[in-house]
Design an enzyme around this catalytic site. Structure first.
Site, PDB file in Angstrom:
ATOM      1  N   GLY A   1      43.610 110.097  26.834  1.00 55.09           N
ATOM      2  CA  GLY A   1      43.953 111.337  26.756  1.00 55.09           C
ATOM      3  C   GLY A   1      43.816 112.123  27.935  1.00 55.09           C
TER       4      GLY A   1
ATOM      5  N   HIS B   1      47.751 101.764  14.324  1.00 57.00           N
ATOM      6  CA  HIS B   1      49.186 101.751  14.495  1.00 57.00           C
ATOM      7  C   HIS B   1      49.857 100.518  14.058  1.00 57.00           C
ATOM      8  CE1 HIS B   1      47.534 105.395  16.712  1.00 57.00           C
ATOM      9  NE2 HIS B   1      47.386 104.550  17.510  1.00 57.00           N
TER      10      HIS B   1
ATOM     11  N   ARG C   1      49.451 105.781  13.611  1.00 53.98           N
ATOM     12  CA  ARG C   1      48.465 106.697  12.641  1.00 53.98           C
ATOM     13  C   ARG C   1      48.076 108.040  13.069  1.00 53.98           C
ATOM     14  NH1 ARG C   1      45.971 108.501  16.222  1.00 53.98           N
ATOM     15  NH2 ARG C   1      43.905 108.122  17.032  1.00 53.98           N
TER      16      ARG C   1
ATOM     17  N   CYS D   1      45.445 103.543  23.189  1.00 56.97           N
ATOM     18  CA  CYS D   1      45.189 102.575  22.447  1.00 56.97           C
ATOM     19  C   CYS D   1      46.491 101.649  22.279  1.00 56.97           C
ATOM     20  CB  CYS D   1      44.537 103.017  21.296  1.00 56.97           C
ATOM     21  SG  CYS D   1      45.646 104.609  20.477  1.00 56.97           S
TER      22      CYS D   1
HETATM   23  N1  LIG Z   1      40.563 107.850  18.803  1.00 58.91           N
HETATM   24  C1  LIG Z   1      41.349 106.871  19.230  1.00 58.91           C
HETATM   25  O1  LIG Z   1      41.835 106.239  18.396  1.00 58.91           O
HETATM   26  C2  LIG Z   1      41.542 106.852  20.944  1.00 58.91           C
HETATM   27  C3  LIG Z   1      42.050 105.349  21.257  1.00 58.91           C
HETATM   28  C4  LIG Z   1      42.308 105.130  22.691  1.00 58.91           C
HETATM   29  C5  LIG Z   1      41.911 106.255  23.391  1.00 58.91           C
HETATM   30  N2  LIG Z   1      41.599 107.588  22.956  1.00 58.91           N
HETATM   31  C6  LIG Z   1      41.127 108.377  23.961  1.00 58.91           C
HETATM   32  O2  LIG Z   1      39.699 108.418  24.141  1.00 58.91           O
HETATM   33  C7  LIG Z   1      39.061 109.592  24.619  1.00 58.91           C
HETATM   34  C8  LIG Z   1      38.235 110.005  23.416  1.00 58.91           C
HETATM   35  O3  LIG Z   1      38.698 110.114  22.195  1.00 58.91           O
HETATM   36  P1  LIG Z   1      37.828 110.222  20.819  1.00 58.91           P
HETATM   37  O4  LIG Z   1      38.988 109.760  19.687  1.00 58.91           O
HETATM   38  O5  LIG Z   1      36.759 109.093  20.900  1.00 58.91           O
HETATM   39  O6  LIG Z   1      37.397 111.611  20.745  1.00 58.91           O
HETATM   40  P2  LIG Z   1      36.098 112.238  19.741  1.00 58.91           P
HETATM   41  O7  LIG Z   1      36.513 113.484  19.336  1.00 58.91           O
HETATM   42  O8  LIG Z   1      35.869 111.307  18.901  1.00 58.91           O
HETATM   43  O9  LIG Z   1      34.887 111.961  21.023  1.00 58.91           O
HETATM   44  C9  LIG Z   1      34.962 112.929  22.108  1.00 58.91           C
HETATM   45  C10 LIG Z   1      33.401 113.340  22.094  1.00 58.91           C
HETATM   46  O10 LIG Z   1      33.045 113.936  23.364  1.00 58.91           O
HETATM   47  C11 LIG Z   1      32.355 114.940  23.271  1.00 58.91           C
HETATM   48  N3  LIG Z   1      32.568 115.875  24.282  1.00 58.91           N
HETATM   49  C12 LIG Z   1      33.373 116.875  24.424  1.00 58.91           C
HETATM   50  N4  LIG Z   1      32.972 117.683  25.407  1.00 58.91           N
HETATM   51  C13 LIG Z   1      31.977 117.088  25.997  1.00 58.91           C
HETATM   52  C14 LIG Z   1      31.418 117.171  27.441  1.00 58.91           C
HETATM   53  N5  LIG Z   1      31.900 118.317  27.993  1.00 58.91           N
HETATM   54  N6  LIG Z   1      30.434 116.424  27.744  1.00 58.91           N
HETATM   55  C15 LIG Z   1      30.252 115.306  26.768  1.00 58.91           C
HETATM   56  N7  LIG Z   1      30.692 115.045  25.786  1.00 58.91           N
HETATM   57  C16 LIG Z   1      31.801 115.750  25.188  1.00 58.91           C
HETATM   58  C17 LIG Z   1      32.643 115.352  21.879  1.00 58.91           C
HETATM   59  O11 LIG Z   1      31.445 116.037  21.442  1.00 58.91           O
HETATM   60  C18 LIG Z   1      32.955 114.054  20.915  1.00 58.91           C
HETATM   61  O12 LIG Z   1      31.676 113.915  20.443  1.00 58.91           O
HETATM   62  C19 LIG Z   1      40.328 110.651  24.507  1.00 58.91           C
HETATM   63  O13 LIG Z   1      40.806 110.700  25.907  1.00 58.91           O
HETATM   64  C20 LIG Z   1      41.250 109.883  23.668  1.00 58.91           C
HETATM   65  O14 LIG Z   1      42.886 110.403  24.073  1.00 58.91           O
HETATM   66  C21 LIG Z   1      41.330 107.930  21.652  1.00 58.91           C
END
Ligand SMILES: NC(=O)c1ccc[n+]([C@@H]2O[C@H](COP(=O)([O-])OP(=O)(O)OC[C@H]3O[C@@H](n4cnc5c(N)ncnc54)[C@H](O)[C@@H]3O)[C@@H](O)[C@H]2O)c1
Length: 338
Positions: free
Chosen positions: A112, A220, A170, A142
């Site tokens: 992200g 996906h 998805r 992903c």
């Molecule tokens: N969910 C997916 O399918 C997926 C797959 C691959 C990559 N990603 C990437 O992974 C990253 C995280 O996505 P996610 O789906 O796990 O998001 P998520 O919302 O499930 O988790 C993010 C976490 O970071 C925390 N957070 C926010 N600000 C913060 C801060 N200042 N300090 C510490 N923690 C903080 C939030 O409280 C939350 O628990 C993003 O870059 C996303 O694009 C997500």
């Protein structure tokens, strides 16, 4: 032992923490988030298998209300680690980078974040060498992680000239109420970012494709059309995929009818949360048509980036100078590829 911290204990962060804890040459120092999210409440309920560090002081009272033991602040965690896996909400990683830089620590960001956040845009199989000894890596998203795994598998064996990909994406992860209760498809402009990202990581392959968001949460699906540099057969392609530790070949005939079958299967295996590190390729979709290879892949979006992120630790920390050796170790500790 390389000391690792996970910042952002959400969908990806929880899985990264579990994956790092399994690596026998790494130590998970702790995880950090902003407050008592559901994942943090579950961590406490499980008896705090990982130490928790509070990312923002504002969360202190809330955490106390839920009785979550706090081992320190985010700067405390960063100072104790060699490398941080930043899995915070998109855009936060860029802010956190200043802290990691201040303490001279390494970090790996997730999909992200903007690609410019890191020195290297990284994939464990396709460009391990580029990540060697670099301070900041960003992992592919992903879909891109899974897509590159499959394309790289063929590219190593026969050379791939170009790929055209159709992604059925998805729309949300399970429990993402903030995305709304939807029943619609949404179309993105061509090319999708995954095709552009693939070209950044594998510049000798041309790529383009479409993307349609769909209101499902379990995986996906990507249709790939790849042009090989030499003749090939369905059998060769299936054998290459079968031999890849992070690719699982499944058959419709055996009951793998779609994304939900794979999720159920992973749950029936007893995998935590129904996670799968492997992408799946449906045997019956692998076809060679007019010299082009066609196949359909399932991307388990919540867990697919974990192995390649751990490869990133190995590269950034120069734990192994050889990429093949590095991915093999990650696979062994994650029990991938039997
Ligand atoms: N969910 C997916 O399918 C997926 C797959 C691959 C990559 N990603 C990437 O992974 C990253 C995280 O996505 P996610 O789906 O796990 O998001 P998520 O919302 O499930 O988790 C993010 C976490 O970071 C925390 N957070 C926010 N600000 C913060 C801060 N200042 N300090 C510490 N923690 C903080 C939030 O409280 C939350 O628990 C993003 O870059 C996303 O694009 C997500």
């Amino acid at each position: 032992m390389v000391r690792v911290g996970v910042v952002g204990y959400g969908v990806i962060g929880q899985r990264l923490a579990d994956g790092v804890a399994l690596q026998k040459d790494m130590e998970l120092i702790g995880v950090s988030d902003v407050g008592p999210t559901l994942a943090v409440q579950a961590l406490k309920e499980k008896g705090m298998p990982y130490d928790f560090y509070l990312a923002l002081p504002e969360g202190e009272n809330e955490l106390a209300r839920y009785d979550v033991p706090v081992s320190g602040s985010l700067p405390d965690l960063v100072q104790k680690c060699d490398i941080i896996l930043d899995a915070t909400s998109a855009g936060v990683g860029e802010q956190n980078k200043k802290l990691y830089a201040e303490y001279g620590k390494r970090a790996i960001f997730q999909g992200g974040e903007k690609t410019s956040v890191a020195d290297v845009f990284f994939h464990g199989y396709a460009n391990y060498d580029a990540g060697l000894d670099r301070q900041f890596l960003k992992l592919t998203s992903c879909n891109t992680t899974g897509l590159i795994r499959a394309v790289d598998c063929l590219h190593r064996a026969m050379g791939i000239e170009n790929v055209i990909i159709t992604i059925v994406r998805r729309v949300a992860d399970p429990g993402d109420y903030h995305r709304g209760l939807t029943n619609a498809l949404e179309v993105e402009p061509v090319p999708n970012h995954q095709a552009e990202d693939l070209m950044l990581i594998m510049p000798d392959i041309k790529a383009t494709g479409t993307l349609v968001h769909t209101p499902v949460t379990h995986g996906h699906v990507i249709t790939v059309i790849a042009k090989p540099k030499r003749e090939t057969t369905k059998q060769e392609i299936v054998d290459l995929f079968r031999a890849h530790p992070r690719i699982k070949v499944v058959r419709i005939e055996d009951g793998f009818l779609g994304n939900a079958s794979l999720f159920r299967y992973a749950r029936d295996l007893g995998n935590p949360r129904g996670d799968m590190y492997e992408i799946a390729v449906w045997d019956e979709t692998v076809t060679v048509f007019e010299g082009q290879i066609i196949f359909v892949v399932n991307i388990p979006q919540e867990a697919v980036v974990i192995p390649e992120t751990i490869d990133g630790i190995r590269a950034s920390m120069s734990m192994q100078s050889d990429g093949d050796e590095a991915v093999c170790l990650t696979n062994r500790y994650l029990k991938l590829g039997g």
